[in-house]
Design a protein around this motif. Structure first.
Motif, PDB file in Angstrom:
ATOM      1  N   UNK A 127       0.765  -1.322   0.091  1.00 46.10           N
ATOM      2  CA  UNK A 127      -0.090  -0.036  -0.021  1.00 46.10           C
ATOM      3  C   UNK A 127       0.870   1.336  -0.035  1.00 46.10           C
ATOM      4  N   UNK A 128       0.141   2.383  -0.167  1.00 45.13           N
ATOM      5  CA  UNK A 128       1.127   3.583  -0.281  1.00 45.13           C
ATOM      6  C   UNK A 128       1.542   4.147   0.979  1.00 45.13           C
ATOM      7  N   UNK A 129       2.750   4.546   1.144  1.00 47.48           N
ATOM      8  CA  UNK A 129       3.216   4.843   2.450  1.00 47.48           C
ATOM      9  C   UNK A 129       2.455   6.107   2.978  1.00 47.48           C
ATOM     10  N   UNK A 130       2.139   6.042   4.227  1.00 42.77           N
ATOM     11  CA  UNK A 130       1.662   7.498   4.931  1.00 42.77           C
ATOM     12  C   UNK A 130       2.499   7.783   6.045  1.00 42.77           C
ATOM     13  N   UNK A 131       2.257   9.209   6.398  1.00 38.05           N
ATOM     14  CA  UNK A 131       3.177   9.912   7.212  1.00 38.05           C
ATOM     15  C   UNK A 131       3.107   9.088   8.550  1.00 38.05           C
ATOM     16  N   UNK A 132       4.259   8.660   9.261  1.00 33.28           N
ATOM     17  CA  UNK A 132       4.157   7.871  10.264  1.00 33.28           C
ATOM     18  C   UNK A 132       4.725   6.348  10.209  1.00 33.28           C
ATOM     19  N   UNK A 133       4.442   5.861   9.025  1.00 27.01           N
ATOM     20  CA  UNK A 133       4.850   4.532   8.664  1.00 27.01           C
ATOM     21  C   UNK A 133       6.287   4.427   8.633  1.00 27.01           C
ATOM     22  N   UNK A 134       6.599   3.079   8.752  1.00 29.94           N
ATOM     23  CA  UNK A 134       7.979   2.776   8.937  1.00 29.94           C
ATOM     24  C   UNK A 134       8.141   1.590   8.035  1.00 29.94           C
ATOM     25  N   UNK A 135       9.102   1.842   7.035  1.00 25.48           N
ATOM     26  CA  UNK A 135       9.577   0.875   6.176  1.00 25.48           C
ATOM     27  C   UNK A 135      11.006   0.241   6.414  1.00 25.48           C
TER      28      UNK A 135
END
Length: 187
Positions: A127-135
């Motif tokens: 899914x698209x990365x959102x602010x706050x996500x950690x990859x």
């Protein structure tokens, strides 16, 4: 007074250990990748045209102050990207592919073409990365490069050669962001 001091010590010891704070992101001072315990080597801010994109952190088994040393280390490692803005999956994969091409020879890119395509497919299917996500991009010796988002594994690309090529995106001669490279190398 003794009870208050004891309570304070318990709270202090129970609090999570943060190694560094960058752009408001508190980074753990350690990471577990497979069976390996890694230490925060360094971290920095990725900007693009003055826009804060993510905080990048590098975790290694032993400290490295030079990009070549971190890249050539055959042990487990982690690049952790803490998103500071929303990005489409295709934007992330496109930027990483540009970094791969900029930091690896045409011959190396040709050899890795299938693995790069696999990596791109893994990122694009997430899914698209959102602010706050950690990859997290973890290298597991003998297995390959595992990509996970918020702790959910999205796929693994086999081969140490691919991981070395990918690390050059941040630590190579033409990194995506020179200040980020400096920070990830503890500078």
């Amino acid at each position: 007074m003794k009870k208050l001091l004891s309570l304070f010590l318990i709270v202090l010891l129970a609090a999570p250990a943060f190694g560094l704070e960058v752009a408001g992101v508190k980074l753990d001072d350690t990471a577990k990748v497979g069976d390996a315990s890694l230490a925060l080597n360094g971290a920095g801010l990725r900007t693009r045209m003055f826009i804060k994109v993510y905080v990048g952190a590098l975790y290694l088994a032993k400290k490295a102050a030079a990009g070549d040393a971190a890249i050539s280390d055959t042990g487990a490692k982690r690049v952790s990207l803490h998103m500071l803005r929303d990005l489409k999956a295709e934007q992330i994969s496109s930027a990483l592919n540009e970094g791969l091409v900029a930091n690896n020879s045409a011959a190396d890119i040709a050899k890795l073409e299938g693995k790069i395509k696999e990596f791109t497919n893994v990122l694009n299917s997430a899914s698209n990365a959102k602010k706050g996500d950690v990859i997290n991009i973890d290298y597991l010796p003998g297995t390959g490069t595992r990509i996970s988002i918020n702790g959910d594994s999205k796929g693994t690309v086999a081969g140490e050669d691919f991981n070395r090529a990918l690390l050059k995106v941040w630590l190579g001669d033409k990194p995506v962001d020179a200040d980020l490279k400096k920070g990830m190398l503890g500078g």
